[in-house]
Design a protein around this motif. Structure first.
Motif, PDB file in Angstrom:
ATOM      1  N   GLU A  34       0.850  -1.182   0.000  1.00 23.53           N
ATOM      2  CA  GLU A  34       0.000   0.000   0.000  1.00 23.53           C
ATOM      3  C   GLU A  34       0.888   1.236   0.000  1.00 23.53           C
ATOM      4  OE1 GLU A  34      -3.127   0.056  -0.457  1.00 23.53           O
ATOM      5  OE2 GLU A  34      -3.740  -1.983   0.005  1.00 23.53           O
TER       6      GLU A  34
ATOM      7  N   TRP B 209       3.301  -2.377   4.105  1.00 22.87           N
ATOM      8  CA  TRP B 209       3.081  -3.777   3.763  1.00 22.87           C
ATOM      9  C   TRP B 209       2.042  -4.344   4.722  1.00 22.87           C
ATOM     10  CZ3 TRP B 209       7.820  -1.393   3.445  1.00 22.87           C
ATOM     11  CH2 TRP B 209       8.376  -1.344   2.165  1.00 22.87           C
ATOM     12  N   GLU B 210       1.016  -4.989   4.143  1.00 20.39           N
ATOM     13  CA  GLU B 210      -0.117  -5.479   4.921  1.00 20.39           C
ATOM     14  C   GLU B 210      -0.408  -6.945   4.649  1.00 20.39           C
ATOM     15  OE1 GLU B 210      -3.522  -3.009   4.116  1.00 20.39           O
ATOM     16  OE2 GLU B 210      -2.625  -1.269   5.075  1.00 20.39           O
ATOM     17  N   HIS B 211      -0.943  -7.588   5.659  1.00 24.32           N
ATOM     18  CA  HIS B 211      -1.517  -8.931   5.564  1.00 24.32           C
ATOM     19  C   HIS B 211      -2.467  -9.041   6.742  1.00 24.32           C
ATOM     20  CE1 HIS B 211      -0.969 -13.450   4.680  1.00 24.32           C
ATOM     21  NE2 HIS B 211      -2.095 -13.257   5.339  1.00 24.32           N
TER      22      HIS B 211
ATOM     23  N   GLY C 214      -4.012  -6.669   8.009  1.00 24.27           N
ATOM     24  CA  GLY C 214      -3.638  -5.507   8.817  1.00 24.27           C
ATOM     25  C   GLY C 214      -2.209  -5.119   8.489  1.00 24.27           C
ATOM     26  N   ILE C 215      -1.774  -4.008   9.029  1.00 20.53           N
ATOM     27  CA  ILE C 215      -0.425  -3.524   8.734  1.00 20.53           C
ATOM     28  C   ILE C 215       0.631  -4.405   9.395  1.00 20.53           C
ATOM     29  CG2 ILE C 215       1.209  -1.613   9.077  1.00 20.53           C
ATOM     30  CD1 ILE C 215      -1.165   0.310   8.873  1.00 20.53           C
TER      31      ILE C 215
ATOM     32  N   THR D 192       5.888  -0.465   7.970  1.00 19.62           N
ATOM     33  CA  THR D 192       6.062   0.612   7.009  1.00 19.62           C
ATOM     34  C   THR D 192       7.547   0.736   6.698  1.00 19.62           C
ATOM     35  OG1 THR D 192       6.338   2.309   8.721  1.00 19.62           O
ATOM     36  CG2 THR D 192       4.088   1.878   7.966  1.00 19.62           C
TER      37      THR D 192
ATOM     38  N   ASN E 212      -1.400 -10.722  13.139  1.00 19.13           N
ATOM     39  CA  ASN E 212      -2.525 -10.122  12.407  1.00 19.13           C
ATOM     40  C   ASN E 212      -3.588 -11.157  12.060  1.00 19.13           C
ATOM     41  OD1 ASN E 212      -1.297  -7.618  12.474  1.00 19.13           O
ATOM     42  ND2 ASN E 212      -0.800  -7.564  10.300  1.00 19.13           N
TER      43      ASN E 212
END
Length: 147
Positions: A58, A67-69, A71-72, A75, A136
């Protein structure tokens, strides 16, 4: 359901300005930096992709790679003297290698400041990333069970 592919999932969102995808923005940032910071950002991006093939890139807060999976995860901010990886839930992660060296006072986030001459412990960084993904996905599963 896990996919075995090594490429990054592309976010379907397009930036309203210019129509570039988040991954294209990150590519441009790496190229624009053109120095050790760009190389470092590209390297940590590769490590993230290796650790989690299902990661989604993102571009948030007017210029921050995220970078998310579920949720965050983290960064990747670039400053004059440091590339900073901030883990959104870093305080909840095990860090036996002691990679976290910044933002240690808070109850939620933890960060890794990477300087030009620093060596990256890829094995330990991959473990942190996998731990963040597991955290997450566990929280997401718990929320689904409550619903």
């Amino acid at each position: 359901m896990k996919k075995a592919m090594a490429s990054v999932k592309k976010s379907p969102a397009k930036d309203a300005k210019g129509g570039a995808s988040p991954s294209e923005h990150i590519d441009a940032r790496i190229k624009e930096l053109g120095d050790w910071r760009g190389e470092t950002l590209a390297r940590i991006r590769g490590i993230i992709k290796q650790a989690d093939p299902d990661v989604v890139e993102e571009w948030k807060w007017r210029g921050v790679p995220v970078w998310e999976h579920d949720g965050i995860i983290c960064t990747g901010e670039t400053y004059k003297a440091v590339v900073k990886m901030t883990f959104a839930k870093g305080a909840s992660l095990d860090d036996p290698a002691g990679l976290f060296n910044s933002s240690l006072e808070g109850n939620t986030r933890r960060a890794i400041d990477i300087h030009e001459s620093d060596k990256i412990n890829e094995k330990a960084l991959k473990a942190l990333i996998k731990g963040a993904v597991a955290l997450n996905t566990a929280k997401r599963s718990a929320k689904k069970k409550k619903s």
